[in-house]
Write a protein that holds these residues in place. Structure first.
Motif, PDB file in Angstrom:
ATOM      1  N   ARG A  63      -5.319  -5.638  -2.816  1.00 38.32           N
ATOM      2  CA  ARG A  63      -4.407  -5.187  -1.766  1.00 38.32           C
ATOM      3  C   ARG A  63      -3.060  -5.840  -1.954  1.00 38.32           C
ATOM      4  N   TRP A  64      -2.063  -5.247  -1.383  1.00 39.20           N
ATOM      5  CA  TRP A  64      -0.695  -5.752  -1.513  1.00 39.20           C
ATOM      6  C   TRP A  64      -0.341  -5.999  -2.981  1.00 39.20           C
TER       7      TRP A  64
ATOM      8  N   THR B  30       0.218   2.007  -0.238  1.00 40.33           N
ATOM      9  CA  THR B  30      -0.034   1.382   1.060  1.00 40.33           C
ATOM     10  C   THR B  30      -1.520   1.118   1.304  1.00 40.33           C
TER      11      THR B  30
END
Length: 124
Positions: A52-53, A31
């Protein structure tokens, strides 16, 4: 809680390559935004790049086109592939984990967890 451990630093000649690794532990690793910073002797810590992601990456202009970040989620590791290294890349490289908004991604204040750093020296 996230623990981060960097590895892969060393001495390399100008024009050479290195790959740094940052191994993360902690149940919520997936996360977080994972970011590489670096700090040269006598200078402030500076943003290198983020992931990210799982797949979206961002880079500082100074490394764009030479460095790339990837993530092995199965093994909770991110990598910083550094190509065409120059002496100005010499620094201690740190990985960090946080949940910054995009406009604050380059700020060290946005990150909760830090590794111990790994030294990269580019010299002939």
């Amino acid at each position: 809680q996230v623990q981060l451990v960097e590895s892969g630093g060393g001495l390399v000649q100008p024009g050479g390559s290195l790959r740094l690794s940052c191994e993360a532990s902690g149940s919520t690793f997936g996360t977080y935004t994972l970011t590489w910073f670096r700090q040269a002797s006598g200078k402030e810590r500076e943003f290198v790049g983020s992931i990210r992601w799982r797949t979206i990456t961002y880079y500082a202009d100074s490394v764009k086109g030479r460095f790339s970040i990837s993530r092995d989620s199965a093994n909770s590791v991110i990598y910083l592939q550094m190509n065409n290294l120059i002496p100005e890349d010499t620094a201690v490289y740190y990985c960090a984990a946080g949940r910054p908004i995009q406009s604050s991604m380059a700020s060290t204040n946005s990150y909760y967890y830090w590794g111990q750093g790994t030294q990269v020296t580019v010299s002939s």
